[in-house]
Write a protein that holds these residues in place. Structure first.
Motif: not given
Length: 356
Positions: A278-285, A325-327, A330-335, A346-350
């Protein structure tokens, strides 16, 4: 007037002592006393403070033993509320001290550093992630007056034995196995007491969980890295993997370093995994709207109080957690990082799914 140390009998030759942490909302560290055929062994020791030492020694006397009788000390990790009194225990008893090599390296690096080194590193780190000058100014002032000499850990004892993941520890008459659980620190270990639960509760023994698994607190997951090493660590990724490892043990009871013992380790693991997702989703938003530095993320994240009410030192911890969390994103390819300074993300578009 001397305060009586709270002592809890967990059965099967295991007790806990509530050793106070000065000026800390956690209140105390639960130091476990494990009976062995060679004398008592401690799991952690508490903060290096006169009141904490008095509580530890008084609690041991209430158990009919003495600090001079301690055979060994097993340390879940290097933080001062766990490792602080280890050196004093060893001086009083001749006990061995055991810690995972990764955390021993942190202790050694801290002891050998110039007193100002940590303040310099913290100032540079906070500058790089976007901290404002009014936050940096107290660090510069502390550096100028030599305040680094009083930081916790500067005089922490060097362990003399290494905890090797998967090995049984040298506790005569007991079966205590080391489980490496990095995340809160690089060398954090949980300790699996592979013995039948004293009350017959179903499950595979008990787990001394340190700070890895707590019943009502989410452990701090921030950065850990050697200032002289360019390796980019992923503490949250380490923590998630460690949680999953512990969840598979199927223990009957968890004996944590704070709060209280509890059953259902697997259920608590699921709660913590969901929390971080949930924390990761909030940061991605947040990152989807504009690039943000870790400092800006920390200011916008939800904490247990408004940002304006978070104490100075706790803000440094919050920023470290935001960057961890933001690292992970990045590791997951989402930022992805945005060139600085300061460093922003910044967020990476899926990726667009293929047409059917």
């Amino acid at each position: 007037m001397t305060r009586t140390t709270p002592v809890t009998d967990h059965g099967g030759g295991v007790h806990s002592l509530a050793v106070p942490i000065p000026d800390n909302p956690l209140g105390h560290t639960l130091v476990y006393v494990v009976d062995t055929d060679r004398g008592p062994v401690l799991v952690d020791t508490g903060w290096d403070d006169p009141a904490s030492w008095d509580a530890l020694t008084e609690g041991l006397r209430r158990l009919g033993t003495d600090v001079t009788d301690i055979h060994g000390v097993v340390l879940t990790h290097h933080h001062p509320d766990h490792h602080g009194l280890s050196g004093r225990v060893r001086e009083a008893s001749g006990a061995w001290l055991a810690m995972h090599a990764a955390d021993t390296a942190v202790v050694r690096r801290t002891r050998e550093a110039e007193p100002s080194a940590w303040l310099d590193y913290l100032t540079d780190k906070l500058t790089a992630v976007g901290a404002p000058e009014d936050h940096l100014a107290p660090l510069r002032e502390a550096r100028a007056r030599g305040a680094g000499r009083s930081l916790p850990g500067m005089r922490a004892a060097l362990p003399d034995r290494e905890i090797v993941p998967g090995d049984l520890l040298p506790l005569p008459g007991r079966r205590l196995r080391a489980i490496w659980t990095p995340g809160h620190t690089p060398g954090h270990v949980c300790l699996h007491l592979e013995e039948r639960h004293p009350s017959g509760r179903p499950g595979h023994g008990r787990l001394f969980s340190g700070d890895h698994l707590l019943p009502g607190i989410t452990p701090h997951i921030g950065l850990y890295e050697d200032p002289d090493d360019a390796t980019v660590t992923d503490p949250l990724g380490d923590y998630v993997s460690s949680l999953e490892r512990v969840g598979r043990l199927g223990v009957a009871e968890v004996l944590p370093a704070h709060q209280h013992a509890f059953p259902d380790a697997a259920g608590r693991v699921r709660e913590l995994l969901a929390h971080h997702e949930s924390r990761l989703a909030d940061l991605l938003a947040l990152l989807a709207s504009e690039p943000l530095t870790p400092w800006q993320l920390a200011v916008r994240m939800e904490w247990n109080r408004p940002w304006a009410e978070i104490p100075y030192g706790s803000r440094n911890i919050a920023v470290s957690e935001a960057e961890a969390h933001v690292r992970r994103l990045v590791k997951l390819g989402r930022a992805e990082g945005v060139p600085g300074p300061p460093q922003a993300y910044r967020a990476v578009d899926p990726p667009t799914p293929p047409l059917p």
